[in-house]
Structure formats: C-alpha cells, structure tokens
Design an enzyme around this catalytic site. Structure first.
Site, short mmCIF file in Angstrom:
data_model
loop_
_atom_site.label_atom_id
_atom_site.label_comp_id
_atom_site.label_asym_id
_atom_site.label_seq_id
_atom_site.Cartn_x
_atom_site.Cartn_y
_atom_site.Cartn_z
CB SER A 13 71.50 -31.69 26.91
OG SER A 13 71.67 -31.48 28.29
N GLY A 16 73.11 -25.78 22.34
CA GLY A 16 72.56 -24.77 21.42
C GLY A 16 72.23 -25.36 20.07
CB ILE A 19 70.86 -21.18 18.64
CG1 ILE A 19 69.87 -20.69 19.70
CG2 ILE A 19 71.56 -20.01 17.98
CD1 ILE A 19 70.48 -19.94 20.86
N PRO A 189 85.55 -37.02 23.44
CG PRO A 189 84.99 -35.48 25.12
CD PRO A 189 86.12 -35.91 24.24
CB CYS A 389 49.82 -13.70 30.16
SG CYS A 389 48.48 -14.88 29.98
CD GLU A 413 46.18 -19.13 37.80
OE1 GLU A 413 46.10 -18.02 37.24
OE2 GLU A 413 47.07 -19.96 37.53
NE ARG A 470 44.04 -24.57 32.45
CZ ARG A 470 43.90 -25.48 31.48
NH1 ARG A 470 42.81 -25.50 30.75
NH2 ARG A 470 44.84 -26.37 31.25
CG HIS A 515 52.07 -14.97 26.31
ND1 HIS A 515 52.84 -14.83 27.43
CD2 HIS A 515 51.02 -15.75 26.67
CE1 HIS A 515 52.30 -15.50 28.43
NE2 HIS A 515 51.19 -16.06 28.01
CD GLU A 517 55.68 -13.29 25.86
OE1 GLU A 517 54.99 -12.26 25.71
OE2 GLU A 517 55.43 -14.15 26.72
N1 GLN Z 1 47.73 -18.23 35.06
C1 GLN Z 1 47.03 -17.30 34.24
C2 GLN Z 1 45.88 -17.95 33.47
O1 GLN Z 1 45.87 -19.13 33.27
C3 GLN Z 1 47.97 -16.59 33.30
C4 GLN Z 1 48.72 -17.51 32.39
C5 GLN Z 1 49.92 -16.88 31.75
O2 GLN Z 1 50.51 -15.96 32.30
N2 GLN Z 1 50.34 -17.41 30.62
O3 GLN Z 1 44.99 -17.27 33.04
#
Ligand code: GLN
Length: 540
Positions: A13, A16, A19, A189, A389, A413, A470, A515, A517
């Site tokens: 595994s 890639g 990709i 292989p 986040c 949390e 959450r 997020h 990203e």
């Molecule tokens: N643990 C946090 C929440 O649930 C942030 C989650 C995260 O960083 N994706 O709100």
C-alpha cells in the site's frame, strides 16, 4: 455513454494510487473530457469520520458535508472540482444499504449473497457517478490480494462484461523495487500481483510501475511479457518530491494517448489553458526564489497524512509566490511538557527561526495546552498565526485566559465543568448520541466584516467554507473579547455563530472555525493561506 477506468494497486500500500488516479484524471481533463472520480474503500466503517487520524490520515470533507477519504482531496485539487458523498463509497455503506433493502423486503424470497447482491450494489454506485460524464475513474482502495477488496474487484470484472471491452480499462499500479545488493530491478512482485488479478478474472491493460530510479528497457519489456500487456503500456512512475509533476511524467510516456486509444476516446479539445497553467505552477514550485520556515503545531505530527490538505494549501500559496515551504513540525504534547518543565522562555527555542505558526484542527484534550502556548507566543511576538478549527478555539481560550484574565477559561470539550466555557457545544449538537456523521459538516455561508484582515484576504463579502466540529465560540463572551482587541470578522448569520476571529493590534493573527485548507487548489491557492504566507514574508 461513459467510459470507465479502473485503478487497482498491488504489492504494497502507500504507492500513491490516489495521486496517480488524480493525475490520470487531470490528463484526461486536458483533452476536454469531463471526469468524475470514485474511490472505493473496502473497510466496514460507513465513513472514515469515526477513525483516528493514525488509522486513516486526514478526513477530507466535501461541500455537501461527507466525511471522506483523503484521496478525494487529491481528486479535488488535481481536477479543480467539488466532489460529493457519491464520490467515496465504503464497504460499510454498500453492506448497510443491501441489508436495509433486505429488511424492507426488496429482495423478498431470495438469499442475499456477495454475488450478485453486493456486487450489484457496487456497480450501481459506479454507474450513478457516470451521469453525463465522459470518463469515470474508479480507484479501488487497498492492495490486490486483500480479502476485503474481493467483492469490489469482482464487480469491476463484471462491469467490463456488461459495458463492453471498449468501455472499461484496467490500470494496475505496482512497485518495482531496486535491490541494491544485486544491482537489479525486481519484477517478480509485479508478476505475482498481476497473477492475483488474473485469477479473479481481470487482465490489466496498463501497468504503472512505482520505482525509485529510471526503469531500464529490459525491466519494462519483461513486465510487458510476463504480465501480458503491450510494451508501451508499461509506464514508469518514478519517485518525485513534487506530486504536481506526476501528470507531466505520465504525459511524457503518452499515458493519456494510450488511454484514449484503448477506450476509443476522441480528444474534444487540445491546447487547453489549464495545461499551460499547470506547467507554470510546477515550474514555480521547482524554481523557488527562497525558502520560508513555517511551524505547524499539531498532535498527529508523526503522521503527515493527517494534515494533507493543510500541507497542500501551504504548498499552493508558497508555489504561487515562488517560495519553498519548509515545515517545522512541532508535536503539541512535547511542547506542552517542555514548557511545563522549563517555563515559557523555551518557546523561543521552538519559534525564533520560523516566520509563522499554523495550529490545525484536532479533537480531544491531548496537546491542547501546547497549542495554547504556541498561540500565546505568536500573539505576543507579532508572529503571523493561522488557526484552523480547534486552532480558533485554542486562540479564544488563550486570549480569555491571558488578556481577559479568565484563568480557568476552557472549552467544554476539554473540561466539561470549566468555570468560563468560552467554547461550548453547538446548540444543534446537544442531545446527539450517535457519533458517526453527526458533526456540523460541510459548507456554510460566512459573512465577512469589512475593514478586517479576512475581508482584505478574500476580497468578498460572502464566502462558503467547510466545517467539521461540534463546538463553537460562546457568544456570551464576545463583547468582552472584542473590548480587548479581538475582532469577530466572519459569522454564520443564520445562527449567529462565530466563523473567523482576528486581532486588531497584530500584523496577522487570524483563526477560522471552518477548514479553509479543503478548498485550496494548485491553480487557485486559498485566499487565507495566501494572505498568511504573504504575512510571513511581510508582504501582506
Ligand atoms: N474538537 C473541536 C470540535 O469538535 C474542533 C474540531 C476540529 O478541529 N476539526 O469542535
């Protein structure tokens, strides 16, 4: 009618495959075809959302809120398209749906079996994504020979029988190791892996060989002969540091034309701008003007796959600015322990050589205090900071403790009974017992406040970003936070939720509840990452 390209992996595994699949998709796109990828994951989890990053790596979130395999991130980045929950199917989903149908009585009278019921369900999922696309790319997770992937391979064998030879193509990705002591490449292989595939009834048409160094012609010819493919269908996939070069490596060997020829696909358009733009981007990545060092303080740093999209978003922004990123990985738990033992003075040993700090997402208590120390350092030393986040949540906790003087401030949390719950459970999360697929997930609109860093970065009033959490900022503390210099620069209007915070008296201190990203693309770097990297080199 759609054509299907099925991609399997052999020998080991982590070769890639994702990709490679994304690169093939990109090449087909440069011929003008519309391509829809589908990743099958042969595990029983319904989605990877309930898995630990150490098990699975990053969980990639789509616009429609599906928690998916990180390969979908590669697909979105290479194809520059938004995918959905239909593009990632697990064995868990397939079995669940067949069992639910059985309970409903849909198969009344029948014995439910892997063949045909499970395999039919698998084929149905494949055909569902075909919908008006020219090519469907199907990547089968795992390695040929795994028990779990058998029903998927069997379904793909049937697919060619039903769709016709000219409409289904099999590509097998294998490893061709170089044995130093023998000074030789070993094709055995690959032969075994192809034999295994043939035993199930699949004869690959094209073989992609992952290799450390260029494969000599003899090795390629041997693979062609023993694996029963034509010589030009043995493609070398040489190791490269820059994943965005892989389409170039494949194109040099005419892989795109081979696929078109095998599937009788007629190129729709040539000379498309995206190819040139891609070449320019790769060229920039290969010839940076200088290097910059950015710290990422996380708690899964021993597994880089856990931060795949963050790393790529940094790469896109840096590439765009002709910079070479050098990421300094800092394990939050180590930092936390060291600061607790030696005091905050040691923070400069960690950060004096970096020009910016990123605190990415994460779950649970472990490492939180380390992240908070890093954020305090960034705030006090005017070091550019980007929090993602949980990074935003930690920034709010840090500010509450050290600027507002609420020493016991925390997130519920991490400490359910905290005196100052500056981060608390989202209203919509209260009472939720089931853990799978129940977070605040997917894209939500965010309204930006003018005259803020966020607004300057996005150059837009309303943006859409993806969530997976959450908890949220407790609105009861906003007035206090804002009085002391924190700015809420983005909100989700409908429910009045804090989405972006920043600091007034700081060159670049920005954190997001979402997020960003996930939406960065090689040719369209994410505005916040771009702004952050610019701030790192004092150009924002
Ligand atoms: N643990 C946090 C929440 O649930 C942030 C989650 C995260 O960083 N994706 O709100």
């Amino acid at each position: 009618m759609a054509k299907y390209v099925i991609i399997t992996g052999g020998v080991v595994s982590s070769l890639g495959k994702g990709i490679a699949t994304a690169s093939i998709g990109f090449l087909l796109k440069t011929h003008g075809f519309s391509v829809n990828p589908l990743k099958f994951d042969p595990y029983i989890n319904v989605d990877p959302g309930t898995m630990n990053p150490y098990q699975h790596g990053e969980v990639f979130v789509t616009e429609d809120g599906a928690e998916t395999d990180l390969d979908l991130g590669h697909y979105e980045r290479f194809l520059d398209t938004n995918l959905s929950k239909e593009n990632n199917v697990t064995a868990g989903q397939v079995y669940l749906s067949v069992i639910e149908k059985e309970r409903e009585g849909i198969f009344l009278g029948g014995t439910i079996q892997v063949v045909p019921h499970i395999t039919n369900e698998i084929k149905e999922r494949v055909r569902k994504v075909a919908n008006e696309h020219d090519v469907v790319l199907v990547e089968i997770g795992g390695t040929v020979g795994d028990i779990e992937s058998l029903p998927f391979l069997e379904a793909m064998r049937q697919l060619r029988l039903e769709e016709g030879r000219e409409n289904v193509l099999y590509i097998h990705l294998t490893l061709v190791p170089f044995i130093k002591s023998a000074n030789e490449f070993k094709t055995k292989p690959t032969q075994h892996s192809v034999n295994e595939l043939r035993r199930i009834g699949i004869q690959p048409d094209i073989i992609l060989c992952r290799t450390e160094r260029p494969l000599p012609k003899e090795a390629k010819d041997k693979i062609a002969l023993f694996c029963n493919v034509s010589k030009e269908a043995v493609i070398e996939g040489i190791d490269t540091e820059n994943i965005y070069k892989i389409p170039l490596i494949f194109k040099e060997q005419k892989l795109d034309w081979l696929i078109c020829q095998y599937l009788s696909l007629k190129t729709k358009e040539t000379g498309l701008k995206i190819w040139q733009a891609w070449l320019d981007f790769v060229n920039k990545l290969e010839n940076p003007e200088r290097e910059i060092k950015i710290a990422i303080v996380g708690k899964y740093t021993s597994l880089r796959d856990a931060y795949k999209s963050v790393i790529e978003a940094v790469n896109h922004a840096c590439g765009h600015l002709s910079l070479k990123p050098n990421i300094k990985w800092i394990e939050a738990t180590d930092l936390e322990e060291e600061v607790k033992r030696k005091g905050k003075e040691i923070l400069k040993d960690y950060f004096s050589d970096v020009c910016g700090i990123i605190v990415p997402g994460g779950f649970g208590f472990r490492g939180i205090e380390g992240k908070i120390f890093a954020i305090e350092y960034a705030r006090k030393n005017n070091l550019p900071f980007l929090g993602l986040c949980v990074g935003l949540q930690c920034a709010v906790i840090e500010f509450s403790r050290n600027v507002l003087g609420l020493k016991e401030a925390n997130s519920q949390e991490f400490d359910l009974n905290t005196k100052y719950p500056v981060i608390h459970l989202l209203e919509s999360q209260k009472g939720i017992k089931k853990k799978g697929g129940t977070m605040r997930l997917g894209a939500y609109p965010c309204l930006l406040k003018e005259d803020t860093i966020a607004f300057r970065a996005y150059q837009a009033k309303r943006i859409y970003e993806r969530h997976r959490h959450r908890y949220e900022v407790n609105n009861e503390y906003i007035e206090l936070l804002e009085k002391k210099g924190m700015v809420v620069s983005g909100i989700y209007e409908k429910e009045n939720l804090v989405e972006i915070i920043e600091l007034k008296d700081h060159p670049f201190f920005v954190a997001t509840q979402f997020h960003p990203e996930f939406k960065s693309r090689p040719l369209r770097p994410h505005p916040l990452f771009l702004a952050f990297v610019k701030a790192c080199v004092s150009e924002f």
